[in-house]
Design an enzyme around this catalytic site. Structure first.
Site, PDB file in Angstrom:
ATOM      1  N   LYS A   1       6.802  -7.340 -15.794  1.00 37.93           N
ATOM      2  CA  LYS A   1       7.400  -8.951 -15.926  1.00 37.93           C
ATOM      3  C   LYS A   1       8.334  -9.159 -16.977  1.00 37.93           C
ATOM      4  CE  LYS A   1       5.446 -10.953 -11.388  1.00 37.93           C
ATOM      5  NZ  LYS A   1       4.731 -11.177 -11.302  1.00 37.93           N
TER       6      LYS A   1
ATOM      7  N   GLU B   1      -2.415  -2.783  -3.659  1.00 39.36           N
ATOM      8  CA  GLU B   1      -2.066  -3.851  -4.708  1.00 39.36           C
ATOM      9  C   GLU B   1      -3.957  -4.720  -4.808  1.00 39.36           C
ATOM     10  OE1 GLU B   1       0.396  -7.045  -4.507  1.00 39.36           O
ATOM     11  OE2 GLU B   1       0.909  -6.303  -6.154  1.00 39.36           O
TER      12      GLU B   1
ATOM     13  N   HIS C   1       4.812  17.158  11.210  1.00 40.97           N
ATOM     14  CA  HIS C   1       6.164  17.502  11.126  1.00 40.97           C
ATOM     15  C   HIS C   1       7.027  17.321   9.177  1.00 40.97           C
ATOM     16  CE1 HIS C   1       6.437  19.440  14.792  1.00 40.97           C
ATOM     17  NE2 HIS C   1       5.857  18.283  15.194  1.00 40.97           N
TER      18      HIS C   1
END
EC number: 5.3.1.9
Lengths: 458, 458
Positions: free
Chosen positions: B427, B287, B313
């Protein structure tokens, strides 16, 4: 019951084009044929798992015999032997399962997964278990997994000390039916053992007893898991892209990466139960496709796990404004309806007032749509997988979709999606450091590596 | 007490070169000066947190008053308001804290973090809480975070219904000292409220009450957390790279990305307690650095969380053989000594016999060294951060190191590491969908987006 993919937002300037898509249909037919040829040769056992009733019966018989004896099921396993069981527990059992009382769990056991060799974790788990009521599931196809074998030795010694000859009652192995180190131990000592078919690799094994046994022990309907997978298998039988969700997913991701530089593939479910499912996908996609081609080139997209809405406040800034090198696949669950509307309080506070009357499910859905739309608006390709519900059937279908997509992608990238040669060198170096007999060559290579340079330390 | 970085393996053909490093020293001095200038202007409040005794006292006073009243602490928060507290709980409390009994927790409360708006999770948590003994910590600097405010409305209504006028005793806000929507509510209603300094953004706030209050409530030594951070601050005061770990980390990552195409930055601790720490770093790095430059170019490395040995793995195959586009930063913890040696059993089974006599700590360490060496051998650059222990002091130091490195990296990338403009559009679209007053412009833009194309669905 339904699962669909809306990929409208993959067709954007700078992402997938109509011309790509026309070209790609032929590529997909070839990939489908290549995968089917390997299925016909018996290489790709994961494809047959949804209809392997005999294998399912190994699990259901074991679970039936176990009855309500166990309070704790503890998996010793790592990678493909851990990520599947963890994903199933989170997806298909109530939130925070291991914190619930026995009554809240409907008499089913807790499920702990020891997927690392951190001594403090194992110490903590062992010191808290009520050993009389604990079953240990040792999962390793080869029996050669260092971490799992180390755990087994520690736990085996503890069981032997406590229970003597009855230690084996607390153990079940999930391993190759014939090969490897665990099967002979099981046979010799009379330890219960379930099969991982020889033609199913670790990261494709969640629908074998690797995932199905732990799931069934904690009360998940394994039959429904396989039924959902079987349905997806049927849908993906043909090489017509228009009807094949796995093919569509694979082809879009490959085109975006190979033709348009979208090297990072984000999986971002908008549902807490799928929080750990994305980590299962990361292994599947990373370990299958991160490979060296025959011509020596290095390929493979980098999968990234995310969670909506949570990661809107962590990773989405990067997805929106960082380099245009990503695709985002949302997973939406229809009808998240628990709880009623958000209460209408603080009518005079604009940051709060508009929320009242909507439900949390609406908010979750609005944020997903808004994020997908905003990404598309900024030229960031994305698609949305919609599930009717997070239940065993849909999770089974989603698992099979992504597994088959991985097989298709292997053919599209022109690599073998079913091996993992890149981890061999690290294993050999580990053997060399620990002095395992036969590791002299690795030791010699290890000794030639540059030593830590004191000038390169701060 | 010590924290060091060994970056020998960053200097590889195709990765960082000596010539880069010489050139870069000047770039680093400029970046350091730019950061220090912003510190001097009061922009970067996170730098002052380690020595902000008054702010720490807000937390210690609150915790002292709380005594042993709370059995459950529930955070309502998302992004920077959640990742820090989660990371601290996992790192600095015993394994699986919330599954322990009160006695095992030494009388300290559980810590639940509601970091999403999935209705089923909130329903499950609320239905299980013993509400009389639950404290809700509402964390939002602006009070405008939709998810957190929606949670607050639901929980507030439940508290009001149960406790009437005494509901506020179950609440504490962590928010801006003056601005935003939560502070006036706290003042008006007499709800306890702790400060997030105005010049500290969400993802840099873990050493404010955002992280420190939950940590202290569950028994973590907040003073040691800040002391470790203060020590790192002192170490990084100068612009000489040789003594500045944060500068070294930032510069190496930037050089590897900007000059050598290493766009993905993996953080891979070899210690279960740091499992969630990597997720905190992902937000910080993603961010802060995923931004549009003034010239319109899109920059920002993609951070990736991993865990050793577990991800050997899962992701290491890709790191070894996939595209050469990654750096890997290991975090090693010296002296993981819990448990004794692995028992010597099965002397006749080669896959098990070599493990006996070694400890799990040795195995963990051998695997990390082997993986780092194997990556270096294949030309994949990596470095190793070594901590003497996972305790509050070292975690505080590591937090500050990475925060300051982020600030330096922002200067090196020539972007503002302290804003997040890319999430604004999403938003606004959410407001439009939910019909928030004042969102007409967003609604108009939303309505013009392409609709789902039925031909693009499978």
């Amino acid at each position: 019951m339904a699962l669909s993919i809306d990929y409208t937002n993959m067709f954007l300037p700078g992402a997938v084009t109509d011309a790509d898509w026309e070209f790609a249909a032929g590529r997909f037919r070839a990939a489908h044929a290549a995968v089917m040829a390997r299925v016909a040769r018996g290489d790709l056992g994961f494809v047959d798992l949804p209809e392997d009733a005999a294998l399912l019966r190994q699990t259901t018989d074991f679970v039936q015999r176990a009855g309500d004896r166990w309070e704790d099921v503890v998996i010793l396993g790592i990678g493909g032997s851990a990520l599947g069981p963890i994903a199933l527990r989170t997806a298909l059992r109530p939130h925070a399962w291991n914190t619930l009382s026995r009554e809240e769990r409907g008499g089913k056991p807790r499920l702990t997964v020891l997927d690392n060799v951190d001594p403090e974790t194992i110490d903590a788990v062992m010191s808290r278990l009520h050993l009389e009521r604990a079953l240990f599931v040792v999962i390793s196809k080869s029996g050669g997994t260092a971490e799992t074998m180390a755990q087994y030795l520690i736990i085996r010694a503890a069981l032997d000390e406590r229970f003597g000859d009855r230690a084996k009652e607390h153990l079940v192995f999930v391993t190759d039916p014939a090969k490897g180190s665990l099967r002979p131990i099981a046979t010799k000592e009379g330890i219960a053992a379930l099969d991982i078919p020889p033609n199913v690799g670790g990261r494709f094994s969640v629908l074998t007893p690797v995932g199905v046994l732990p799931a069934a022990l904690i009360g998940i309907d394994a039959g429904q898991l396989l039924a959902g997978a079987a349905d997806m298998r049927r849908r993906c039988a043909g090489d017509d892209l228009a009807g094949n969700p796995a093919g569509t997913f694979a082809l879009l991701q490959w085109l975006a990466d190979d033709r348009h530089g979208k090297h990072n593939h984000v999986l971002m479910p908008y549902a807490d139960p799928l929080r750990d499912f994305a980590a299962w996908f990361v292994q599947l996609w990373a370990e299958s496709l991160g490979k060296v081609r025959k011509d020596g080139t290095h390929v493979g997209p980098t999968p990234i796990a995310a969670l909506g809405t949570t990661d809107q406040h962590a990773q989405v800034q990067l997805f929106m404004e960082g380099p245009a090198d990503k695709t985002i696949t949302f997973v939406e669950v229809a009808g998240r309806t628990a709880l009623g509307p958000i209460p209408k309080l603080y009518a005079d506070v604009p940051d709060l007032a508009y929320l009242g009357g909507h439900s949390l499910g609406e908010l979750l859905d609005a944020e997903r749509r808004a994020t997908a739309g905003a990404l598309a608006r900024r030229g960031r390709p994305n698609m949305t997988i919609t599930l009717d519900a997070v239940d065993a059937w849909h999770v089974g279908a989603l698992i099979f979709l992504l597994e088959l997509a991985t097989a298709y992608a292997g053919a599209l990238y022109d690599i073998d999606a079913f091996d993992q040669p890149g981890v061999e060198l690290g294993k050999q170096f580990t053997y060399a450091i620990l002095g395992r007999p036969g590791s002299d060559a690795a030791r010699a290579e290890w000794d030639q590596l540059p030593k830590p340079d004191p000038r390169r330390r701060v």
